[in-house]
Structure formats: structure tokens, C-alpha cells
Design a protein around this motif. Structure first.
Motif, PDB file in Angstrom:
ATOM      1  N   TYR A 162     -15.871  -1.272   6.217  1.00  0.00           N
ATOM      2  CA  TYR A 162     -14.804  -0.739   5.376  1.00  0.00           C
ATOM      3  C   TYR A 162     -15.186   0.618   4.792  1.00  0.00           C
ATOM      4  N   PRO A 163     -14.205   1.497   4.594  1.00  0.00           N
ATOM      5  CA  PRO A 163     -14.470   2.756   3.894  1.00  0.00           C
ATOM      6  C   PRO A 163     -14.967   2.492   2.478  1.00  0.00           C
ATOM      7  N   CYS A 183      -3.869   1.843   2.617  1.00  0.00           N
ATOM      8  CA  CYS A 183      -3.995   1.677   4.064  1.00  0.00           C
ATOM      9  C   CYS A 183      -2.866   0.783   4.544  1.00  0.00           C
ATOM     10  N   CYS A 186      -6.962  -6.734   4.729  1.00  0.00           N
ATOM     11  CA  CYS A 186      -7.428  -6.314   6.055  1.00  0.00           C
ATOM     12  C   CYS A 186      -8.148  -7.447   6.785  1.00  0.00           C
ATOM     13  N   PHE A 232      -6.371   0.033  11.254  1.00  0.00           N
ATOM     14  CA  PHE A 232      -5.696   0.382   9.998  1.00  0.00           C
ATOM     15  C   PHE A 232      -5.752   1.886   9.778  1.00  0.00           C
ATOM     16  N   ARG A 272      -5.814   4.896   7.104  1.00  0.00           N
ATOM     17  CA  ARG A 272      -6.199   5.168   5.709  1.00  0.00           C
ATOM     18  C   ARG A 272      -5.507   6.435   5.231  1.00  0.00           C
ATOM     19  N   SER A 304      -4.463   8.736   1.236  1.00  0.00           N
ATOM     20  CA  SER A 304      -4.633   8.829  -0.214  1.00  0.00           C
ATOM     21  C   SER A 304      -3.505   9.668  -0.795  1.00  0.00           C
ATOM     22  N   ASP A 345      -7.541  -4.729  -1.022  1.00  0.00           N
ATOM     23  CA  ASP A 345      -7.283  -4.174   0.294  1.00  0.00           C
ATOM     24  C   ASP A 345      -8.146  -4.846   1.357  1.00  0.00           C
ATOM     25  N   TYR A 397      -6.106   5.445  -3.181  1.00  0.00           N
ATOM     26  CA  TYR A 397      -6.218   5.201  -1.748  1.00  0.00           C
ATOM     27  C   TYR A 397      -5.331   4.040  -1.324  1.00  0.00           C
ATOM     28  N   VAL A 435       0.805  -1.216   0.000  1.00  0.00           N
ATOM     29  CA  VAL A 435       0.000   0.000   0.000  1.00  0.00           C
ATOM     30  C   VAL A 435       0.834   1.260   0.000  1.00  0.00           C
ATOM     31  N   GLU A 494     -14.187   3.615  -0.402  1.00  0.00           N
ATOM     32  CA  GLU A 494     -13.245   3.542  -1.525  1.00  0.00           C
ATOM     33  C   GLU A 494     -12.326   2.318  -1.467  1.00  0.00           C
ATOM     34  N   MET A 495     -12.510   1.445  -0.498  1.00  0.00           N
ATOM     35  CA  MET A 495     -11.624   0.288  -0.360  1.00  0.00           C
ATOM     36  C   MET A 495     -11.770  -0.663  -1.538  1.00  0.00           C
TER      37      MET A 495
END
Length: 522
Positions: free
Chosen positions: A476-477, A517, A488, A496, A498, A500, A484, A515, A435, A479-480
Motif C-alpha cells: 500500500y502507498p 483511491c 482495498c 486501484f 490513487r 489526492s 481505505d 488522499y 473515496v 498515505e493510505m
């Protein structure tokens, strides 16, 4: 002295009264940042005379304030852990538990008034913040916002005295607004509902009669500018343009005018007020002004290096933070363990993350280590861990990019291909390897920055933006990516971080947000 003694044991009564004495002499004068002593030293002690739950919560805060870090080796900390507790910490645990039980029982029989519930909620937020439980603190904050709305409905129906209305709007609502201002990414939506009745117009000339009025004004501007920054980020992400849209540019100019009017009024005020202990509060507000000035300037573009223009402002933030920290320090030079008000934490964190100068950001980090252990709802040490991770990622990838750019064009392409392939393959043993590998550049450099030396600065392509933390167990956000998520899922309870970065395309002169993480070990 008090109408409701809560224990018949002489030893327990003595410890309770000792905790109250410590609260009145030390905790109350520190917890509110110097400008809200009336609430903490007058209102809370008055209410506790007739409300046992408020008494218990107050002395619990006092005991934790005197003996912090009851669980230094546990993350997240737990109240029910039996190890390594001294008497103060055991008392704090017992009193807080008793206070929570009293509130629950009172609610069940309808014997807890909304005002008492709201004041108790503020105290519970303090306890949970000292405990290090951010999730419970946020839950309590939202409960407090609901209680405020209920009280405002009562006020609109004229079912509230003038004294109660003043206490609500002039004291309690501003506390929640200020707390939201330093926890904005988590509390922006509920806090915005409070601002509808507290927002003021600073487009015209204003006059501040006290530091408190100046503080309330800069806090409101802070919330407006943070929300505006979010709007700019969304606009740039959707448009892929090199700058924000025209309507947002107009809004940015209006906010800049508001901020300048604040500074003009504040300068006139400080010509008469800044003496002795007022200097530290003045310095703190100026640190916020510098931060907001930079924020308004850089949010119009997706570029991560326009902050170099504002190096003098970062320097001012650091210098003012030093003055503020010296003013809030105790006799031995240490800081109180907790502040419930705005503090140097946010300006220093902002400097560490946004400034590219390696020396300046390290000075800011050193100053942050001197700050209160708990800042609002946040742990100072967790913030430091994130800052160190950001600096490590940026400088590591900056070196890779510099090495790639120093080779021939063929070798440069090969190096970037290697980074890209590394990202595609993944690394289950070391998730941060995948990442933190960055996408291709280069990025255009603003003309006003071309004369600056880039040898010691993190290159544009390596700049990242922190977006907060999450645990897979909580979701999860948006945009994951699927890759990813798979990474996770291997650590379902892991925290985690995050972040960008912005990818620039030479082909069509557009920007896109990427993005990433990585796991945070606390």
C-alpha cells in the motif's frame, strides 16, 4: 547472409527472414521516433549477426509490431495463453522465449558480454511493453541501469574502446534517460543516477545543431522539472503554506531561465530545419516545451485552478500534438502500435488532467485515442480509462458543490455535512462512492482568475491530482488510511487508482492534502 541461422526448418527460416524484412522496412523506422534510426536500423542488425539472442528478440518485436494485441481480452496479458493467436503472434512468443533462454544460458556460462546484455535488455523492454507487462518492463529497465553503471566503471578504468564509449554515452544512455522521462514517477530514482554524467548547463546561451540535440536538451529539462515539481509538492504538503518556500522559488526562476534559453535556441534552429517530415518532430518538442512551461508556473502553489492562466499553452499543446500525430501516421491514417521514444502521450495526458476547460480536455482526449497503442512503457488505453475516471469524478463532485453553494448558508452546511457523513460511513458495495466524496471548501480564487466564467469549469474544491496505480497484493502507498486498506483488501488483485486533492482551512489559512483511491476496471 547471417552467421547463425537458428532453425533448420525451411518454413521457419522463411518466416524469420520475413520478420527481419518487416523490421528493417517498417518497425525500425517507427519505433525510434525518427531521430534514432541508426540504433534500430544499424546497431541492432549488426549485433544480431553474431548474437542469436539479439536476432530472436529483434524479430519477435517485428512480429508483435506487425500483429499487435495478441491478448485483447486479458489484463494483464499473458504470453502462455493459447487462444486467439495468429501465426505472427505464435512466432513472436516462440522467438522471445528462445531469446530469453539464450541470454540465461549465456549468463550462466559467462558467455554474454555486458554490451550484448544491455542491447538485449533494451529489446526485451520493447517486447514486454508491447506485451503490456509494466512490472516486468520496469524490472528490465532497472537491470539496464545496473549494466550501464557496470560499463561506466569499465570506461573509467579505460577498459573500453572509444567506439564503445561513444555507443554507451551518445546512444544507449540517452535511450534510458528518454524512457525514464516519460515514465518518471516510476523511474525517477534510477534515472537520476544516469543524469549525473549526462546533465548539461542551459543557464547560458546555447546553440542546437540538430533536432536530436534539441530533443536531448528538452528531455533533460523535463526530468529536472518533473523532479522539481515533486519537491514542490512535498514542500507544500509539509508546510501547508499558500506557496512554496523561498529556496524553491529561486530554483523555479533558474529552471524557467533554462527553459526560455532552450526555446530561444530551438526557435533559431527551426528557422532553418522545419521542412517536410521534420515538422512533426518540431511540433512534438514544442508540445513538451508548453507542458513544462505550464508545470513550472503552477507548481509554486497548491491551488488546482491556476492552470486557467495557461489556457493558450494547453491550446498550443493540442495543436502541436495534432501536427506530430499527422507526421507519425501511416498511409492509412493509423499510428504504429508502439513508440519507444517521447511522444504526444504525455502532453495530451497532462492537458486532460490539468486543464479545466471541458471542451479542451475532451479534444485532448480524442487526440490521445489516435496515439500509439503503447507509449514507452504505458498502455494508451489504460491512460484513457484513468482520464475518463478523473473527469467523471471532478465533474460529478463539481455539480454537487455547485448545488450546495446555490442554497442558503444553512442548506449549504447541511449539504457539506451530508458529503462528510457519506465519507465516514463508507460503502462496501460501491467503494468509489466513499473515496470521491470531497471535503469542505471553499478555496480562495487567484485575483487574475476572478473574471473568468466558472459555470463550465470544474470548481477548485473538486480538482484532483492523479498519483498512479497500485495493487494491494504489492503493498500500500504510505498515505493510505486503515479504512481505505480495508476497502482495498476486498479486492486483493484489483488495480486501484490513487489521487489526492487539497483542502483549504479558512481558520488558519493553511492547506492540507487529502488522499483517495478507487478500483479501475480495465
Amino acid at each position: 547472409m547471417f552467421e547463425n541461422p537458428l532453425s533448420l526448418s525451411p518454413n521457419t527460416v522463411w518466416r524469420e527472414r520475413r520478420a527481419f524484412a518487416y523490421y528493417f522496412q517498417h518497425t525500425a523506422t517507427s519505433i525510434g521516433g525518427g531521430l534514432d534510426v541508426d540504433f534500430w536500423r544499424t546497431i541492432v542488425p549488426q549485433v544480431c549477426r553474431s548474437e542469436p539472442a539479439v536476432w530472436d528478440a529483434m524479430i519477435s518485436i517485428s512480429s508483435l509490431f506487425e500483429s499487435p494485441d495478441p491478448y485483447p481480452d486479458l489484463v494483464p496479458p499473458r504470453w502462455d495463453h493459447p487462444r486467439r493467436l495468429n501465426q505472427n503472434q505464435r512466432d513472436a512468443l516462440s522467438w522471445y522465449s528462445r531469446s530469453v533462454s539464450a541470454v540465461r544460458q549465456g549468463l550462466a556460462r559467462g558467455g554474454v558480454g555486458i554490451f550484448t546484455g544491455l542491447i538485449t535488455c533494451v529489446l526485451f523492454i520493447c517486447v514486454e511493453a508491447l506485451l503490456g507487462d509494466l512490472e516486468e518492463s520496469l524490472h528490465l529497465y532497472n537491470q539496464g541501469v545496473h549494466l550501464i553503471h557496470a560499463l561506466r566503471d569499465r570506461k573509467d578504468r579505460r577498459a573500453m574502446t572509444a567506439t564503445e564509449a561513444s555507443l554507451l554515452e551518445d546512444t544507449i544512455v540517452p535511450i534510458f534517460v528518454r524512457l525514464g522521462a516519460v515514465t518518471l514517477h516510476n523511474l525517477a530514482d534510477p534515472m537520476s543516477t544516469l543524469l549525473r554524467e549526462t546533465e548539461s548547463d542551459f543557464t547560458k546561451e546555447v546553440i542546437f545543431v540538430s533536432l536530436k540535440s534539441a530533443r536531448e536538451a528538452i528531455v533533460l529539462l523535463s526530468t529536472e522539472i518533473h523532479m522539481f515539481e515533486r519537491a514542490c509538492e512535498q514542500d507544500l504538503e509539509q508546510s501547508h503554506a499558500p506557496q512554496i518556500s523561498q529556496p524553491l522559488m529561486i530554483r523555479q526562476k533558474k529552471l524557467s531561465a533554462k527553459l526560455q534559453n532552450w526555446y530561444t535556441a530551438f526557435t533559431k534552429l527551426t528557422a532553418f530545419l522545419c521542412k517536410g517530415d521534420q515538422l512533426s518532430t518540431c511540433a512534438l518538442l514544442l508540445a513538451y516545451y508548453e507542458m513544462l512551461f505550464v508545470m513550472l508556473g503552477v507548481c509554486v502553489s497548491p491551488s488546482r485552478i491556476t492552470t486557467d492562466i495557461y489556457t493558450p499553452n494547453f491550446q498550443n499543446m493540442i495543436e502541436n500534438s495534432i501536427v506530430a500525430l499527422n507526421g507519425s501516421a501511416r498511409d492509412d491514417g493509423s499510428q504504429p502500435p508502439f513508440t519507444f521514444e517521447i511522444s504526444v502521450g504525455l502532453p495530451l495526458f497532462f492537458t486532460c488532467v490539468r486543464c479545466r476547460d471541458p471542451k479542451m480536455r475532451r479534444i485532448a482526449l480524442a487526440m490521445l485515442r489516435r496515439a500509439h497503442r503503447v507509449l514507452g512503457l504505458h498502455s494508451r488505453d489504460q491512460g484513457i480509462i484513468l482520464i475518463e475516471a478523473i473527469v467523471m469524478i471532478e465533474e460529478k463532485n463539481g455539480k454537487l458543490i455547485d448545488q450546495a453553494q446555490s442554497t442558503s448558508s444553512f442548506e449549504t452546511a447541511k449539504a457539506y455535512d451530508g458529503l462528510e457523513n457519506q465519507t465516514k460511513k463508507g460503502d462496501t458495495e460501491n467503494p468509489s462512492t466513499t473515496v470521491t466524496s470531497l471535503v469542505r471548501g471553499p478555496y480562495p480564487t487567484p485575483p487574475e482568475l476572478e473574471t473568468r466564467t466558472a459555470e463550465v469549469l470544474v470548481p477548485q474544491e473538486a480538482r484532483i491530482k492523479p498519483l498512479g496505480v497500485f495493487r494491494p497484493r504489492d503493498g500500500y502507498p504510505a498515505e493510505m488510511t486503515e479504512k481505505d486498506m480495508q476497502m482495498c483488501n476486498q479486492r486483493f488483485d484489483q488495480l486501484f487508482f490513487r489521487f489526492s486533492w487539497n483542502e483549504y482551512s479558512r481558520v488558519d489559512d493553511t492547506w492540507s492534502t487529502v488522499y483517495g483511491c478507487f478500483p479501475v476496471e480495465l
